[in-house]
Design a protein around this motif. Structure first.
Motif, mmCIF file in Angstrom:
data_model
loop_
_atom_site.group_PDB
_atom_site.id
_atom_site.type_symbol
_atom_site.label_atom_id
_atom_site.label_comp_id
_atom_site.label_asym_id
_atom_site.label_seq_id
_atom_site.Cartn_x
_atom_site.Cartn_y
_atom_site.Cartn_z
ATOM 1 N N GLU A 192 0.755 -1.231 -0.047
ATOM 2 C CA GLU A 192 -0.145 -0.141 0.166
ATOM 3 C C GLU A 192 0.748 1.193 -0.001
ATOM 4 O O GLU A 192 0.472 2.255 -0.664
ATOM 5 C CB GLU A 192 -0.693 0.035 1.292
ATOM 6 C CG GLU A 192 -2.133 0.705 1.159
ATOM 7 C CD GLU A 192 -3.034 -0.197 2.287
ATOM 8 O OE1 GLU A 192 -2.937 0.458 3.206
ATOM 9 O OE2 GLU A 192 -4.012 -0.677 1.787
ATOM 10 N N ALA A 193 1.809 1.343 0.896
ATOM 11 C CA ALA A 193 2.677 2.399 1.067
ATOM 12 C C ALA A 193 3.443 2.472 -0.359
ATOM 13 O O ALA A 193 3.702 3.841 -0.927
ATOM 14 C CB ALA A 193 3.616 2.228 2.092
ATOM 15 N N GLY A 194 4.036 1.566 -0.892
ATOM 16 C CA GLY A 194 4.696 1.598 -2.402
ATOM 17 C C GLY A 194 3.526 2.133 -3.421
ATOM 18 O O GLY A 194 4.007 3.047 -4.035
ATOM 19 N N ARG A 195 2.420 1.520 -3.283
ATOM 20 C CA ARG A 195 1.393 1.953 -4.319
ATOM 21 C C ARG A 195 1.143 3.799 -4.264
ATOM 22 O O ARG A 195 0.627 4.377 -4.952
ATOM 23 C CB ARG A 195 0.055 1.519 -4.487
ATOM 24 C CG ARG A 195 0.421 -0.002 -4.686
ATOM 25 C CD ARG A 195 0.866 -0.326 -5.912
ATOM 26 N NE ARG A 195 0.321 0.544 -7.037
ATOM 27 C CZ ARG A 195 -0.866 0.008 -7.806
ATOM 28 N NH1 ARG A 195 -1.562 -1.043 -7.699
ATOM 29 N NH2 ARG A 195 -1.257 0.785 -8.650
ATOM 30 N N ALA A 196 1.315 3.866 -2.830
ATOM 31 C CA ALA A 196 0.645 5.360 -2.245
ATOM 32 C C ALA A 196 1.710 6.485 -2.919
ATOM 33 O O ALA A 196 1.254 7.487 -3.278
ATOM 34 C CB ALA A 196 0.460 5.558 -0.913
ATOM 35 N N VAL A 197 3.088 6.123 -2.913
ATOM 36 C CA VAL A 197 3.982 7.109 -3.709
ATOM 37 C C VAL A 197 3.995 6.839 -5.023
ATOM 38 O O VAL A 197 4.603 7.492 -5.748
ATOM 39 C CB VAL A 197 5.606 6.818 -3.079
ATOM 40 C CG1 VAL A 197 5.627 7.314 -1.625
ATOM 41 C CG2 VAL A 197 5.750 5.482 -3.176
ATOM 42 N N GLY A 198 3.340 6.160 -5.663
ATOM 43 C CA GLY A 198 3.015 6.165 -7.102
ATOM 44 C C GLY A 198 3.946 5.323 -8.118
ATOM 45 O O GLY A 198 3.616 5.197 -9.084
ATOM 46 N N LEU A 199 4.069 4.049 -7.128
ATOM 47 C CA LEU A 199 4.700 2.733 -8.041
ATOM 48 C C LEU A 199 3.407 1.984 -8.364
ATOM 49 O O LEU A 199 2.565 1.813 -7.593
ATOM 50 C CB LEU A 199 5.474 1.932 -7.118
ATOM 51 C CG LEU A 199 6.942 2.474 -6.386
ATOM 52 C CD1 LEU A 199 7.716 1.612 -5.828
ATOM 53 C CD2 LEU A 199 7.737 3.300 -7.519
#
Ligand SMILES: Nc1ncnc2c1ncn2[C@@H]1O[C@H](COP(=O)(O)OP(=O)(O)OP(=O)(O)O)[C@@H](O)[C@H]1O
Ligand SMILES: [Mg+2]
Lengths: 236, 285
Positions: free
Chosen positions: A135-142
């Protein structure tokens, strides 16, 4: 004591003088060959299946792929390895009309079989990583795959590797059934040494020892690898 | 698809008639919110009323069931929109910090900027490749696109920026350690600067201090206040009423899947109108 020393003499003669050690080494090599190549195929297949299983199911192709994977995994986990070998060698091969070396068939069946188990190991490993990480990875745009590759999968390796090592040990031991399709592996080699002399104690004790040493050696390698992976986690 | 949405002047993100259901459970029942540039919005409300769900819909971590979210001229609730490039401009901070455990502190901060920089470089190079190929057949040669910073430069710049952010929060000596060795307060402050490293236009906070030991709440709230003073646009779900009153420009009270009341903090706390708001405030104040 006398009978043991005479048994030893018979075994020694069969192994050394009559060249039984060559059969044994050949068998050892075949055992390792089937287990190692089976695991390699299994890891490749298992990774692909696990990736299909953890992908977001928002497109029909993924859903269909996921069902196919389920059927495959279900079959190979739901039937004994011996049966799979027999089916492969005595049913599938004649049906396809190809002739092939029994060792090759064994490698392929072991690969397919371990692919089913490895896929479950990998899926479980990936799913054991806190969903907050993805989730954190997706949240920064990955996008999904870069986030999986950079963040989730590296963390899952720690969980996967020991279990994968276990799977390798299982494979090594399970190769002892390949004589069902006339492959001469370690077990078959020692059996033939026993058969030649009707003296089975030493060949079979020796056989057990060789498997044990093999497994202990692999266990040691796994421990080593685990320790290396852990080091990464420690403070500088 | 519709023509690009023209955002009203000064609005940076706009949720319109936002609904979200989990199965039969309708959690959000049509919310509207215009977030103005530089505004700090605090969302409060009883547990389970959908605060987190609403916040997570704003950057489509949860896909809304219906409604629109306008950001940068796009309706990002539309699944055909590339959400990833928009998320680069929407920072998010989680209750559980969610620092990348397999990365050092500085790698945590650099990851997204480096990813985006390298991707932009590769895209430009690929496009230039096609232009060059096309030029073989063209009379009037087309100019190549200017190449953005090279991956090496991208990494260098991201590193400098990350160190600058770490200095700002006084944790530069933690740059090369793994998150597992940090205190909760340190983790959350690093999570905040990790989001800042992308220079987001708006930041979303979901109870940023709820998982912290009491003695660490202050350092995190202070950092958020600093950002507020610098003009960062923020939406903060919080149970810290003092902080909300002090920092927010507007308080939203959510209840039953809608915004039951909204007002500037002074008015909201001294003169709540909605019965549910009064009841809630009487419990938490
Ligand atoms: N992924 C999900 N799947 C199913 N139901 C969910 C999911 N996420 C949230 N819900 C439900 O939605 C409702 C609202 O949850 P949400 O987390 O948004 O509340 P909240 O206001 O943030 O509460 P809290 O103050 O406890 O954090 C709850 O009833 C919850 O059970
Ligand atoms: Mg919540």
């Amino acid at each position: 004591m006398g009978s043991l020393s005479s048994a030893w003499n018979v075994f020694y003669e069969q192994m050394i003088t009559k060249g039984g050690y060559k059969t044994a080494l050949q068998g050892l090599f075949t055992t390792i060959e089937i287990a190692v190549l089976g695991l390699v195929i299994g890891i490749i297949l298992g990774t692909l299946i696990a990736l299909v299983k953890v992908m977001p199911k928002n497109n029909p192709a993924v859903k269909i792929g996921s069902v196919i994977c389920d059927v495959y995994v279900g079959f190979f986990r739901g039937t004994p390895m011996v049966v799979q070998l027999l089916l492969g060698y005595f049913v599938l091969l004649p049906m396809l009309g190809v002739s092939s070396d029994a060792v090759v068939v064994a490698i392929i069946i072991f690969g397919l079989n371990s692919g089913a188990y490895v896929s479950e190991i990998m899926r479980a490993g990936i799913q054991s990583v806190d969903p907050g990480q993805l989730e954190a990875g997706r949240a920064v745009g990955l996008p999904f795959w870069p986030a999986m590759l950079k963040i989730v999968i590296p963390q899952s390796i720690k969980n996967i590797l020991p279990t994968l090592g276990n799977e390798f040990i299982v494979l090594i031991k399970e190769t002892s059934v390949v004589s069902f399709i006339a492959v001469v592996d370690l077990t078959k080699a020692f059996k033939s040494i026993g058969d030649a002399t009707y003296e089975y104690i030493l060949p079979y004790v020796m056989l057990a020892l060789v498997y044990l040493i093999l497994v202990l050696f692999v266990t040691y390698l796994i421990k080593l690898m685990e320790r290396r992976l852990r080091r990464n986690e420690r403070t500088v | 698809m519709n023509a690009p949405y023209k955002m009203p002047e000064g609005i940076i993100l706009s949720a319109q008639n936002l609904k979200k259901s989990f199965g039969d459970n309708e959690v959000l029942r049509g919310l509207n919110l215009d977030i103005r540039n530089g505004e700090v919005i605090a969302i409060i409300g009883p547990s389970g009323c959908g605060k987190s769900t609403f916040l997570r819909c704003l950057n489509c971590m949860e896909d809304p069931t219906s409604g629109s979210i306008f950001f940068d001229g796009d309706d990002i609730a539309d699944v055909r929109i590339n959400i990833n490039t928009h998320r680069e401009n929407i920072g998010m901070v989680f209750q559980q910090f969610n620092l990348f455990n397999n990365k050092t502190v500085i790698e945590n901060i650099m990851l997204a900027p480096v990813y985006v920089g390298v991707r932009n470089y590769r895209q430009a190079k690929r496009k230039n490749g096609w232009i060059k190929f096309g030029n073989l057949f063209r009379k009037n040669k087309k100019d190549l696109l200017p190449l953005p910073t090279t991956p090496a430069q991208v990494k260098k710049q991201a590193h400098e920026r990350a160190m600058q952010l770490l200095r700002r929060i006084g944790l530069e000596e933690k740059a090369t350690v793994y998150p597992s060795t940090l205190s909760g307060g340190q983790k959350q402050r690093i999570a905040i600067v990790r989001a800042l490293a992308m220079n987001p236009k708006v930041m979303l906070f979901d109870e940023p201090t709820s998982a912290l030991d009491p003695e660490m709440v202050g350092e995190v709230l202070d950092l958020i206040k600093e950002l507020a003073n610098e003009g960062m646009t923020m939406v903060i779900v919080t149970h810290e009423m003092g902080f909300a009153r002090e920092t927010a420009d507007r308080i939203l009270f959510m209840d039953g899947g809608v915004i039951a009341e909204e007002a500037p903090p002074q008015e909201f706390f001294s003169n709540p109108k909605n019965e549910r708001t009064k009841e809630f405030l009487s419990k938490v104040l």
